[in-house]
Design a protein around this motif. Structure first.
Motif, PDB file in Angstrom:
ATOM      1  N   VAL A 169      -9.368  98.491 -69.783  1.00 33.98           N
ATOM      2  CA  VAL A 169      -9.313  98.043 -68.402  1.00 33.98           C
ATOM      3  C   VAL A 169      -8.208  98.775 -67.650  1.00 33.98           C
ATOM      4  N   SER A 170      -8.547  99.142 -66.411  1.00 40.15           N
ATOM      5  CA  SER A 170      -7.563  99.860 -65.612  1.00 40.15           C
ATOM      6  C   SER A 170      -6.627  98.870 -64.946  1.00 40.15           C
ATOM      7  N   GLN A 171      -5.552  99.382 -64.426  1.00 43.43           N
ATOM      8  CA  GLN A 171      -4.621  98.567 -63.650  1.00 43.43           C
ATOM      9  C   GLN A 171      -5.395  97.866 -62.556  1.00 43.43           C
ATOM     10  N   GLY A 172      -5.199  96.552 -62.410  1.00 42.66           N
ATOM     11  CA  GLY A 172      -5.912  95.805 -61.378  1.00 42.66           C
ATOM     12  C   GLY A 172      -5.362  96.105 -60.002  1.00 42.66           C
ATOM     13  N   PRO A 173      -6.081  95.679 -58.965  1.00 45.00           N
ATOM     14  CA  PRO A 173      -5.623  95.925 -57.601  1.00 45.00           C
ATOM     15  C   PRO A 173      -4.293  95.219 -57.303  1.00 45.00           C
ATOM     16  N   GLU A 174      -4.045  94.112 -58.000  1.00 37.61           N
ATOM     17  CA  GLU A 174      -2.861  93.319 -57.674  1.00 37.61           C
ATOM     18  C   GLU A 174      -1.898  93.138 -58.835  1.00 37.61           C
ATOM     19  N   ALA A 175      -2.287  93.552 -60.040  1.00 36.31           N
ATOM     20  CA  ALA A 175      -1.439  93.254 -61.194  1.00 36.31           C
ATOM     21  C   ALA A 175      -1.850  94.102 -62.392  1.00 36.31           C
ATOM     22  N   PRO A 176      -0.918  94.260 -63.343  1.00 39.08           N
ATOM     23  CA  PRO A 176      -1.303  94.951 -64.582  1.00 39.08           C
ATOM     24  C   PRO A 176      -2.372  94.139 -65.313  1.00 39.08           C
ATOM     25  N   ARG A 177      -3.155  94.782 -66.133  1.00 34.87           N
ATOM     26  CA  ARG A 177      -4.146  94.095 -66.964  1.00 34.87           C
ATOM     27  C   ARG A 177      -3.987  94.588 -68.391  1.00 34.87           C
ATOM     28  N   GLY A 178      -4.777  94.054 -69.286  1.00 35.31           N
ATOM     29  CA  GLY A 178      -4.768  94.538 -70.664  1.00 35.31           C
ATOM     30  C   GLY A 178      -3.805  93.759 -71.540  1.00 35.31           C
ATOM     31  N   ASP A 179      -4.037  92.438 -71.587  1.00 41.94           N
ATOM     32  CA  ASP A 179      -3.124  91.521 -72.272  1.00 41.94           C
ATOM     33  C   ASP A 179      -2.858  91.889 -73.730  1.00 41.94           C
ATOM     34  N   LEU A 180      -3.870  92.424 -74.427  1.00 38.87           N
ATOM     35  CA  LEU A 180      -3.733  92.674 -75.868  1.00 38.87           C
ATOM     36  C   LEU A 180      -2.987  93.967 -76.182  1.00 38.87           C
ATOM     37  N   GLN A 181      -2.820  94.817 -75.165  1.00 38.76           N
ATOM     38  CA  GLN A 181      -2.278  96.158 -75.448  1.00 38.76           C
ATOM     39  C   GLN A 181      -0.906  96.110 -76.100  1.00 38.76           C
ATOM     40  N   GLY A 182      -0.047  95.206 -75.626  1.00 40.34           N
ATOM     41  CA  GLY A 182       1.302  95.123 -76.179  1.00 40.34           C
ATOM     42  C   GLY A 182       1.290  94.743 -77.654  1.00 40.34           C
ATOM     43  N   VAL A 183       0.470  93.766 -77.998  1.00 47.49           N
ATOM     44  CA  VAL A 183       0.384  93.345 -79.401  1.00 47.49           C
ATOM     45  C   VAL A 183      -0.101  94.500 -80.269  1.00 47.49           C
ATOM     46  N   LEU A 184      -1.134  95.185 -79.793  1.00 50.01           N
ATOM     47  CA  LEU A 184      -1.710  96.267 -80.603  1.00 50.01           C
ATOM     48  C   LEU A 184      -0.744  97.454 -80.701  1.00 50.01           C
ATOM     49  N   GLY A 186      17.807  93.227 -76.041  1.00 51.17           N
ATOM     50  CA  GLY A 186      17.243  92.805 -74.757  1.00 51.17           C
ATOM     51  C   GLY A 186      17.790  93.644 -73.613  1.00 51.17           C
ATOM     52  N   ALA A 187      19.104  93.855 -73.629  1.00 55.19           N
ATOM     53  CA  ALA A 187      19.730  94.656 -72.581  1.00 55.19           C
ATOM     54  C   ALA A 187      19.230  96.097 -72.622  1.00 55.19           C
ATOM     55  N   ALA A 188      19.086  96.630 -73.835  1.00 54.57           N
ATOM     56  CA  ALA A 188      18.637  98.022 -73.987  1.00 54.57           C
ATOM     57  C   ALA A 188      17.197  98.201 -73.501  1.00 54.57           C
ATOM     58  N   ALA A 189      16.374  97.157 -73.672  1.00 62.40           N
ATOM     59  CA  ALA A 189      14.955  97.255 -73.281  1.00 62.40           C
ATOM     60  C   ALA A 189      14.837  97.571 -71.793  1.00 62.40           C
ATOM     61  N   VAL A 190      15.722  96.996 -70.996  1.00 62.42           N
ATOM     62  CA  VAL A 190      15.652  97.178 -69.545  1.00 62.42           C
ATOM     63  C   VAL A 190      15.780  98.653 -69.168  1.00 62.42           C
ATOM     64  N   GLY A 191      16.693  99.355 -69.881  1.00 57.81           N
ATOM     65  CA  GLY A 191      16.923 100.754 -69.552  1.00 57.81           C
ATOM     66  C   GLY A 191      15.748 101.659 -69.853  1.00 57.81           C
ATOM     67  N   ASP A 192      14.840 101.167 -70.692  1.00 55.88           N
ATOM     68  CA  ASP A 192      13.711 101.980 -71.135  1.00 55.88           C
ATOM     69  C   ASP A 192      12.454 101.781 -70.303  1.00 55.88           C
ATOM     70  N   CYS A 193      12.533 100.886 -69.330  1.00 60.28           N
ATOM     71  CA  CYS A 193      11.293 100.460 -68.678  1.00 60.28           C
ATOM     72  C   CYS A 193      11.331 100.656 -67.173  1.00 60.28           C
ATOM     73  N   SER A 194      10.116 100.770 -66.586  1.00 57.00           N
ATOM     74  CA  SER A 194      10.005 100.622 -65.143  1.00 57.00           C
ATOM     75  C   SER A 194       9.241  99.322 -64.898  1.00 57.00           C
ATOM     76  N   PHE A 195       9.504  98.702 -63.770  1.00 57.03           N
ATOM     77  CA  PHE A 195       8.978  97.366 -63.521  1.00 57.03           C
ATOM     78  C   PHE A 195       8.114  97.368 -62.273  1.00 57.03           C
ATOM     79  N   ALA A 196       6.912  96.786 -62.408  1.00 58.64           N
ATOM     80  CA  ALA A 196       6.004  96.720 -61.260  1.00 58.64           C
ATOM     81  C   ALA A 196       6.410  95.601 -60.326  1.00 58.64           C
ATOM     82  N   ASP A 197       6.225  95.854 -59.048  1.00 60.57           N
ATOM     83  CA  ASP A 197       6.421  94.874 -57.981  1.00 60.57           C
ATOM     84  C   ASP A 197       5.019  94.518 -57.505  1.00 60.57           C
ATOM     85  N   ASP A 198       4.499  93.364 -57.857  1.00 60.32           N
ATOM     86  CA  ASP A 198       3.113  93.088 -57.475  1.00 60.32           C
ATOM     87  C   ASP A 198       2.912  91.615 -57.163  1.00 60.32           C
ATOM     88  N   ALA A 199       1.634  91.238 -57.055  1.00 61.90           N
ATOM     89  CA  ALA A 199       1.303  89.883 -56.622  1.00 61.90           C
ATOM     90  C   ALA A 199       1.775  88.820 -57.616  1.00 61.90           C
TER      91      ALA A 199
END
Lengths: 170, 262
Positions: free
Chosen positions: B109-124, B223-236
């Motif tokens: 599934v592609s990124q939705g119009p208003e939010a990320p999708r693909g709930d299982l991706q992180g687990v996998l 936890g603190a280190a994780a923040v430096g590795d990520c970009s964060f979406a601003d969405d609905a």
């Protein structure tokens, strides 16, 4: 394509990608399944497909060719209501009624699956169904009563007042 | 009017898919059907996988394989094998959607119009799963990280991973049942003791949290280190700020859960 709709073998003429919701409402004239959000988020279009509650708006009809589909019309008639229908009536578990068919079909699947009267379990089972009149308490009470195997006096409501004009009952 | 193809076997599905050009794949239908209903998608050629025999869970020793059209609600039964996968699956939408949506759909599934999708991706991702897919250059099996980076033109056949020694899942929950995952973190301790972490709901597809993994023995630092590795979406669903504040908490919770299960 063929479906058994409420026990009747039916040939389907709609195109293969037509949603089951549109097949029911537009081709077969069965309007209990409601077209609410039509994106899977409200639950109003829920019907049973081979006994499992399913969003008819998300189901291309070709994907269930040959299946048995049950709508509220297949649960019972105004004269011979099913336990779920009786419970919803007795408990006044409908206000505007738009979500009621979907709620009842999810409730039917829950009861057929041996669901208990545990309120949390019922909330989980009905979790995909939105009631904009927010009549959730009475809906959950109704499902719990069916799970307990209660029988219902349809001349009065659960609150003890005389039944008026729900579901054709007088 | 779309040309609708309904393969009756995995091999027929692969052959009809071909290089995937101009082909819309429908597995559970939970994402594609609203696109069609609302006129955002007018497919010319559709591959309907309902009868393709691509569903089912296989457990072979320590290897677990999920067929592409395995329904999400099937995964709840894997709780004794992979707790995080079952918990994550149970957290997706509602019972009816889980009974219809599929593993393969969730990966593609592609990124939705208003939010990320693909709930299982992180687990996998945290399970270091491999994805078997078909497309223009034939069949290919690759790490899920690779697959997610170039999944267009691929037909997922199945997803495999090794049973971990422990796994944990923690999500930012909303009271509404029917939402996409706002933010969720999965932690896995592999059979050899390696800790892997991944997040769903940051932005785009899910991603591994490599910096946090390196500090896994110290959940707060991780936890603190994780923040430096990520970009964060601003969405609905949530602001980038809110996701940034929440990610360290979820990382810490997951690592603490893993520690407790040791």
């Amino acid at each position: 394509m063929n479906l058994t709709v409420n026990g009747v073998d039916t040939t389907i003429e709609s195109g293969p990608l037509t949603s089951l919701l549109d097949v029911l409402r537009e081709e077969l004239g069965i309007t209990s399944a409601k077209a609410g959000c039509e994106q899977g988020g409200c639950g109003a279009c829920t019907v049973l497909v081979n006994g499992a509650s399913r969003r008819s708006c998300l189901t291309p009809v070709a994907s269930i060719d040959g299946a048995a589909v049950t709508t509220v019309e297949g649960l019972g008639s105004p004269e011979h209501m099913s336990p779920v229908q009786q419970a919803f009536t007795h408990h006044y578990a409908a206000q505007c009624g738009f979500c009621t068919s979907g709620m009842m079909m999810a409730a039917q699947a829950y009861i057929e699956g041996g669901g208990s009267d545990d309120h949390e379990a019922i909330q989980e089972a009905l979790g995909g169904h939105v009631c904009r009149c927010t009549g959730y308490v009475k809906i959950i009470d109704a499902v719990a009563a069916v799970a307990r195997g209660e029988s219902f006096d349809l001349s009065v409501t659960a609150a003890g007042t005389a039944m008026t004009n729900i579901g054709g009952m007088a | 009017m779309a040309e609708v193809l309904i393969p009756a076997s995995p091999s027929e599905a692969v052959s009809l898919y071909g290089d995937g050009a101009g082909t819309t794949v429908i597995a559970g239908g939970t994402v594609v059907m609203p696109e069609i209903t609302y006129g955002r998608l007018t497919p010319g050629r559709v591959l309907l996988l309902s009868n393709a025999g691509l569903d089912g869970v296989t457990i072979d020793g320590t290897t677990i394989t999920l067929g592409a059209t395995t329904r999400i609600d099937t995964l709840a039964a894997l709780g004794d094998q992979v707790a995080a996968l079952a918990t994550c699956a149970d957290n997706i939408a509602d019972g009816e959607i889980r009974g219809q949506a599929t593993v393969g759909g969730n990966l593609c599934v592609s990124q939705g119009p208003e939010a990320p999708r693909g709930d299982l991706q992180g687990v996998l991702l945290a399970l270091d799963a491999t994805v078997r897919s078909a497309g223009a250059d034939g069949e290919r099996t690759e790490a899920i990280e690779e697959f997610l980076s170039h999944r267009a033109g691929r037909l997922v056949l199945d997803v495999s991973f090794e049973r971990p020694s422990a796994s944990a899942f923690s999500a930012l929950d909303y009271p509404h049942t029917h939402e996409y995952t706002v933010l969720a973190v999965t932690g896995v301790r592999a059979a050899d003791g390696t800790i892997r972490l991944a997040a769903t709901g940051l932005a785009g597809t899910a991603s591994r949290l490599h910096a946090a993994e390196a500090l896994a023995s110290d959940p707060t630092a991780a936890g603190a280190a994780a923040v430096g590795d990520c970009s964060f979406a601003d969405d609905a669903l949530a602001s980038a700020w809110y996701r940034e504040q929440t990610l360290p908490v979820l990382v810490r919770r997951v690592l603490n859960q893993l520690e407790e299960s040791a």
